[in-house]
Design a protein around this motif. Structure first.
Motif, PDB file in Angstrom:
ATOM      1  N   THR A  72      20.363  59.903  21.941  1.00  0.00           N
ATOM      2  CA  THR A  72      20.968  58.762  22.406  1.00  0.00           C
ATOM      3  C   THR A  72      22.337  58.330  22.102  1.00  0.00           C
ATOM      4  O   THR A  72      23.257  57.972  22.603  1.00  0.00           O
ATOM      5  N   ILE A  73      22.505  58.386  20.441  1.00  0.00           N
ATOM      6  CA  ILE A  73      23.778  57.848  20.051  1.00  0.00           C
ATOM      7  C   ILE A  73      24.967  58.558  20.786  1.00  0.00           C
ATOM      8  O   ILE A  73      26.047  57.993  20.922  1.00  0.00           O
ATOM      9  N   SER A  74      24.347  59.830  20.398  1.00  0.00           N
ATOM     10  CA  SER A  74      25.789  60.832  21.131  1.00  0.00           C
ATOM     11  C   SER A  74      26.203  60.990  22.395  1.00  0.00           C
ATOM     12  O   SER A  74      27.008  60.694  23.182  1.00  0.00           O
ATOM     13  N   GLY A  75      24.486  61.088  23.349  1.00  0.00           N
ATOM     14  CA  GLY A  75      24.507  60.635  24.599  1.00  0.00           C
ATOM     15  C   GLY A  75      25.215  60.134  25.384  1.00  0.00           C
ATOM     16  O   GLY A  75      25.490  60.108  26.671  1.00  0.00           O
ATOM     17  N   ILE A  76      25.398  58.696  24.943  1.00  0.00           N
ATOM     18  CA  ILE A  76      25.565  57.754  25.622  1.00  0.00           C
ATOM     19  C   ILE A  76      27.453  58.204  25.939  1.00  0.00           C
ATOM     20  O   ILE A  76      27.295  57.043  26.605  1.00  0.00           O
ATOM     21  N   GLY A  77      27.479  58.309  24.725  1.00  0.00           N
ATOM     22  CA  GLY A  77      29.102  58.404  24.632  1.00  0.00           C
ATOM     23  C   GLY A  77      29.579  58.632  26.398  1.00  0.00           C
ATOM     24  O   GLY A  77      31.066  58.101  26.899  1.00  0.00           O
ATOM     25  N   PHE A  78      29.893  60.090  27.281  1.00  0.00           N
ATOM     26  CA  PHE A  78      30.267  60.524  28.403  1.00  0.00           C
ATOM     27  C   PHE A  78      30.249  58.757  29.159  1.00  0.00           C
ATOM     28  O   PHE A  78      30.600  59.097  29.938  1.00  0.00           O
ATOM     29  N   LEU A  79      28.612  57.929  29.569  1.00  0.00           N
ATOM     30  CA  LEU A  79      28.793  56.831  30.284  1.00  0.00           C
ATOM     31  C   LEU A  79      30.064  55.647  29.582  1.00  0.00           C
ATOM     32  O   LEU A  79      30.157  55.294  30.549  1.00  0.00           O
ATOM     33  N   GLY A  80      29.935  55.798  28.554  1.00  0.00           N
ATOM     34  CA  GLY A  80      30.689  55.100  27.950  1.00  0.00           C
ATOM     35  C   GLY A  80      31.771  55.108  28.399  1.00  0.00           C
ATOM     36  O   GLY A  80      33.227  54.215  29.062  1.00  0.00           O
ATOM     37  N   ALA A  81      32.384  56.469  28.005  1.00  0.00           N
ATOM     38  CA  ALA A  81      33.636  57.512  28.510  1.00  0.00           C
ATOM     39  C   ALA A  81      33.917  57.186  29.983  1.00  0.00           C
ATOM     40  O   ALA A  81      35.007  57.000  30.495  1.00  0.00           O
ATOM     41  N   GLY A  82      33.454  56.294  31.296  1.00  0.00           N
ATOM     42  CA  GLY A  82      33.463  56.867  32.161  1.00  0.00           C
ATOM     43  C   GLY A  82      33.720  55.019  32.792  1.00  0.00           C
ATOM     44  O   GLY A  82      34.976  55.076  33.388  1.00  0.00           O
ATOM     45  N   VAL A  83      34.046  54.564  31.229  1.00  0.00           N
ATOM     46  CA  VAL A  83      34.330  53.257  32.258  1.00  0.00           C
ATOM     47  C   VAL A  83      35.481  52.483  31.516  1.00  0.00           C
ATOM     48  O   VAL A  83      36.311  51.867  30.976  1.00  0.00           O
ATOM     49  N   ILE A  84      36.511  53.455  30.423  1.00  0.00           N
ATOM     50  CA  ILE A  84      37.322  53.190  29.670  1.00  0.00           C
ATOM     51  C   ILE A  84      38.372  53.896  30.694  1.00  0.00           C
ATOM     52  O   ILE A  84      38.123  55.547  30.602  1.00  0.00           O
ATOM     53  N   VAL A  85      39.624  52.790  30.742  1.00  0.00           N
ATOM     54  CA  VAL A  85      40.650  53.770  31.270  1.00  0.00           C
ATOM     55  C   VAL A  85      42.284  53.762  30.918  1.00  0.00           C
ATOM     56  O   VAL A  85      42.341  52.481  30.598  1.00  0.00           O
ATOM     57  N   HIS A  86      43.027  54.969  31.342  1.00  0.00           N
ATOM     58  CA  HIS A  86      44.494  54.509  30.868  1.00  0.00           C
ATOM     59  C   HIS A  86      44.996  54.324  31.698  1.00  0.00           C
ATOM     60  O   HIS A  86      44.874  55.408  33.016  1.00  0.00           O
ATOM     61  N   GLN A  87      46.004  53.283  32.248  1.00  0.00           N
ATOM     62  CA  GLN A  87      46.734  53.693  32.644  1.00  0.00           C
ATOM     63  C   GLN A  87      47.967  53.730  32.156  1.00  0.00           C
ATOM     64  O   GLN A  87      49.177  53.295  31.333  1.00  0.00           O
ATOM     65  N   GLY A  88      48.322  54.828  33.304  1.00  0.00           N
ATOM     66  CA  GLY A  88      49.500  55.565  31.838  1.00  0.00           C
ATOM     67  C   GLY A  88      51.007  54.822  32.801  1.00  0.00           C
ATOM     68  O   GLY A  88      51.842  54.984  31.366  1.00  0.00           O
ATOM     69  N   THR A  89      51.018  54.501  33.036  1.00  0.00           N
ATOM     70  CA  THR A  89      52.199  53.041  33.674  1.00  0.00           C
ATOM     71  C   THR A  89      52.800  51.782  32.301  1.00  0.00           C
ATOM     72  O   THR A  89      54.223  51.778  31.980  1.00  0.00           O
ATOM     73  N   THR A  90      51.643  51.695  31.558  1.00  0.00           N
ATOM     74  CA  THR A  90      51.459  50.672  31.093  1.00  0.00           C
ATOM     75  C   THR A  90      51.252  50.867  29.381  1.00  0.00           C
ATOM     76  O   THR A  90      51.618  50.018  28.895  1.00  0.00           O
ATOM     77  N   GLY A  91      50.338  52.134  29.456  1.00  0.00           N
ATOM     78  CA  GLY A  91      49.940  52.208  28.309  1.00  0.00           C
ATOM     79  C   GLY A  91      48.809  50.953  27.940  1.00  0.00           C
ATOM     80  O   GLY A  91      48.237  51.225  26.231  1.00  0.00           O
ATOM     81  N   ASN A  92      48.475  50.706  28.731  1.00  0.00           N
ATOM     82  CA  ASN A  92      46.882  49.968  28.593  1.00  0.00           C
ATOM     83  C   ASN A  92      45.799  50.826  29.071  1.00  0.00           C
ATOM     84  O   ASN A  92      45.275  51.719  29.127  1.00  0.00           O
ATOM     85  N   VAL A  93      45.543  50.518  27.640  1.00  0.00           N
ATOM     86  CA  VAL A  93      44.143  51.025  27.625  1.00  0.00           C
ATOM     87  C   VAL A  93      42.806  49.932  28.056  1.00  0.00           C
ATOM     88  O   VAL A  93      42.574  49.096  27.036  1.00  0.00           O
ATOM     89  N   LYS A  94      41.968  50.117  28.707  1.00  0.00           N
ATOM     90  CA  LYS A  94      40.734  48.984  29.673  1.00  0.00           C
ATOM     91  C   LYS A  94      39.846  49.808  29.856  1.00  0.00           C
ATOM     92  O   LYS A  94      38.832  50.986  29.795  1.00  0.00           O
TER      93      LYS A  94
END
Length: 161
Positions: A72-94
């Motif tokens: 569970t601890i390692s496998g849930i990472g793929f779902l969490g990774a799906g909500v992380i967005v890197h905005q290339g133009t501003t460099g912001n991570v959301k």
């Protein structure tokens, strides 16, 4: 050796898992985040069901429960990774806080599913307190200490090092 959980135990564990997922999901939904009530609740229930399944199938064998928890601890990472967005133009991570809340709610589900109700309740309180007070604390401290917030991925910040 198969162990049967009492219906009241099942209802309490699933009910608390459901409540934890809904509370944390509501917090994320109120802040207009991509993962809200349904996602957090399903993740929490999934963790609880996995732990209860192992308890009933193998009779509470610590090694088997440890494997479910590790998965569970390692496998849930793929779902969490799906909500992380890197905005290339501003460099912001959301999405980092939402990803962390998804990971945390999975662990809460495992707490409730394994019968660690008090640990889960206190964990829920600590996580909720962090989500409610964290942003205000960050902004307040930044103002007091004169810290300018920026992304560590920003090109200007990397050139200063």
């Amino acid at each position: 050796m198969e162990t049967q959980l009492l219906t009241t135990d099942i209802l309490a564990r699933l009910g608390l898992s459901l409540l934890a997922g809904m509370i944390l999901g509501l917090n994320r939904w109120m802040h207009h985040k991509s993962a809200g009530i349904r996602t957090h609740t399903l993740v929490s229930l999934g963790g609880a069901l996995g732990m209860m399944l192992m308890t009933s199938v193998v009779g509470g064998d610590a090694q088997a429960q440890s494997h479910v928890l590790q998965g569970t601890i390692s496998g849930i990472g793929f779902l969490g990774a799906g909500v992380i967005v890197h905005q290339g133009t501003t460099g912001n991570v959301k999405g980092l806080t939402t990803a962390a809340s998804i990971w945390a709610v999975a662990i809460l589900g495992c707490c409730f599913g394994s019968g660690q109700l008090i640990v889960g309740i206190f964990g829920l309180g600590a996580i909720l307190l962090t989500l409610i007070v964290g942003r205000s604390l960050e902004y307040g401290l930044a103002k007091i200490l004169g810290i300018v917030r920026g992304s560590e991925l920003d090109d200007d910040n990397q050139n200063k090092e």
